[in-house]
Enzyme design. Sequence first.
Site, PDB file in Angstrom:
ATOM      1  N   HIS A 168      -7.662   1.528  15.095  1.00  0.00           N
ATOM      2  CA  HIS A 168      -6.204   1.925  15.140  1.00  0.00           C
ATOM      3  C   HIS A 168      -5.983   3.328  14.424  1.00  0.00           C
ATOM      4  O   HIS A 168      -5.664   3.665  13.334  1.00  0.00           O
ATOM      5  CB  HIS A 168      -5.497   0.749  14.066  1.00  0.00           C
ATOM      6  CG  HIS A 168      -3.842   1.134  13.865  1.00  0.00           C
ATOM      7  ND1 HIS A 168      -3.409   1.391  15.152  1.00  0.00           N
ATOM      8  CD2 HIS A 168      -3.224   1.379  12.795  1.00  0.00           C
ATOM      9  CE1 HIS A 168      -1.809   1.526  14.783  1.00  0.00           C
ATOM     10  NE2 HIS A 168      -2.018   1.662  13.455  1.00  0.00           N
TER      11      HIS A 168
ATOM     12  N   HIS B 192      -1.195  -5.460  31.872  1.00  0.00           N
ATOM     13  CA  HIS B 192      -2.159  -5.804  31.017  1.00  0.00           C
ATOM     14  C   HIS B 192      -2.919  -4.933  30.668  1.00  0.00           C
ATOM     15  O   HIS B 192      -3.663  -4.208  31.596  1.00  0.00           O
ATOM     16  CB  HIS B 192      -2.787  -7.053  31.579  1.00  0.00           C
ATOM     17  CG  HIS B 192      -3.648  -7.940  30.486  1.00  0.00           C
ATOM     18  ND1 HIS B 192      -3.261  -8.655  29.483  1.00  0.00           N
ATOM     19  CD2 HIS B 192      -4.974  -7.713  30.284  1.00  0.00           C
ATOM     20  CE1 HIS B 192      -4.200  -9.083  29.065  1.00  0.00           C
ATOM     21  NE2 HIS B 192      -5.370  -8.547  29.580  1.00  0.00           N
TER      22      HIS B 192
ATOM     23  N   ASP C 109      -8.350  -0.735   9.643  1.00  0.00           N
ATOM     24  CA  ASP C 109      -9.814  -1.335  10.079  1.00  0.00           C
ATOM     25  C   ASP C 109     -10.310  -1.317   8.794  1.00  0.00           C
ATOM     26  O   ASP C 109     -11.315  -2.163   8.475  1.00  0.00           O
ATOM     27  CB  ASP C 109     -10.439  -0.304  10.958  1.00  0.00           C
ATOM     28  CG  ASP C 109      -9.424  -0.474  12.401  1.00  0.00           C
ATOM     29  OD1 ASP C 109      -9.340  -1.369  12.882  1.00  0.00           O
ATOM     30  OD2 ASP C 109      -8.997   0.530  12.625  1.00  0.00           O
TER      31      ASP C 109
ATOM     32  N   ARG D 227      -6.626  11.172   5.322  1.00  0.00           N
ATOM     33  CA  ARG D 227      -6.935   9.973   5.450  1.00  0.00           C
ATOM     34  C   ARG D 227      -7.862   9.335   4.421  1.00  0.00           C
ATOM     35  O   ARG D 227      -7.675   8.140   4.026  1.00  0.00           O
ATOM     36  CB  ARG D 227      -7.564   9.575   6.797  1.00  0.00           C
ATOM     37  CG  ARG D 227      -6.454  10.083   7.937  1.00  0.00           C
ATOM     38  CD  ARG D 227      -7.129   9.698   9.447  1.00  0.00           C
ATOM     39  NE  ARG D 227      -7.482   8.409   9.544  1.00  0.00           N
ATOM     40  CZ  ARG D 227      -8.376   8.160  10.616  1.00  0.00           C
ATOM     41  NH1 ARG D 227      -9.007   9.036  11.082  1.00  0.00           N
ATOM     42  NH2 ARG D 227      -8.509   6.916  10.923  1.00  0.00           N
TER      43      ARG D 227
ATOM     44  N   GLY E  49       0.934  -1.143  -0.095  1.00  0.00           N
ATOM     45  CA  GLY E  49       0.030  -0.074  -0.081  1.00  0.00           C
ATOM     46  C   GLY E  49       1.000   1.193   0.050  1.00  0.00           C
ATOM     47  O   GLY E  49       2.140   1.118   0.349  1.00  0.00           O
ATOM     48  N   ALA E  50       0.359   2.406  -0.258  1.00  0.00           N
ATOM     49  CA  ALA E  50       0.840   3.604  -0.404  1.00  0.00           C
ATOM     50  C   ALA E  50       1.056   4.135   1.354  1.00  0.00           C
ATOM     51  O   ALA E  50       0.307   3.905   1.954  1.00  0.00           O
ATOM     52  CB  ALA E  50       0.318   4.554  -1.149  1.00  0.00           C
TER      53      ALA E  50
ATOM     54  N   ASN F 299      -2.508   0.586   5.929  1.00  0.00           N
ATOM     55  CA  ASN F 299      -3.507   1.531   6.639  1.00  0.00           C
ATOM     56  C   ASN F 299      -4.068   2.468   5.729  1.00  0.00           C
ATOM     57  O   ASN F 299      -4.109   2.414   4.349  1.00  0.00           O
ATOM     58  CB  ASN F 299      -2.689   2.360   7.451  1.00  0.00           C
ATOM     59  CG  ASN F 299      -2.018   1.934   8.791  1.00  0.00           C
ATOM     60  OD1 ASN F 299      -2.994   1.245   9.487  1.00  0.00           O
ATOM     61  ND2 ASN F 299      -0.910   2.014   8.915  1.00  0.00           N
TER      62      ASN F 299
END
Length: 304
Positions: free
Chosen positions: A170, A163, A120, A85, A76-77, A117
Amino acid sequence: MKVGVVGTGFVGSTAAFALVLRGSCSELVLVDRDEDRAQAEAEDIAHAAPVSHGTRVWHGGHSELADAQVVILTAGANQKPGESRLDLLEKNADIFRELVPQITRAAPDAVLLVTSNPVDLLTDLATQLAPGQPVIGSGTVLDSARFRHLMAQHAGVDGTHAHGYVLGEHGDSEVLAWSSAMVAGMPVADFMQAQNLPWNEQVRAKIDEGTRNAAASIIEGKRATYYGIGAALARITEAVLRDRRAVLTVSAPTPEYGVSLSLPRVVGRQGVLSTLHPKLTGDEQQKLEQSAGVLRGFKQQLGL
């Protein structure tokens, strides 16, 4: 056990290197439209095999992905200065529309692991392009690792004893689930109190900011992030190959939110085996719903 990596830039090649160092698989094939780059990366990584785990590493075309159990998609780029985005999503969506069908023809039984990216949304798209084939996104596995690292650093303990989960997108709207965060088996606030360590809104805000802005800080210093995500991809891949039933915050289609996003999920041989819904505070739940809304907005703009 065979793994394919499609895209041999910083992330893809580092993931491949991590797979060899960890002995995650016995066969590893690198695929890239830049064949010279793929060949060079494969040769360089192969030289690590005799001093690590003896993995067979080579490069090839999409047909070489046949019989792979996992195919990692890093192609991907990259986002350019001033590029939105949505611009990046449209560009990488076009790449995926060309790439994913070629991968599914060559490796119809593989679990597809998306890390390009926006991860999602591209996980959603890959799911549509590969109907019936398991698709998972790297999601917030790296973000959760950053969260745990910073918590452990403040607590003064080994990072494996902290944790906590990062949920949702993301990206900018991700949600740190403080209500379920623990250190050494204790709620994080209780641990800090027991150790006489400061624990207040200012400390939490610093950890939140460090988690959320880690990538930008690293990129400012070295132009790219790849070690953390490379190790995270190796961890996810191992969970699939070895049917580990590991609980990881991978991204996957989530019907109740109408989009792919990250929640704790049990990951094994067939990809996502089940999804867990940690008990959240009202504020955390609201932020998670807002994060899902951000992703749905981009999904609608792209027409997914």
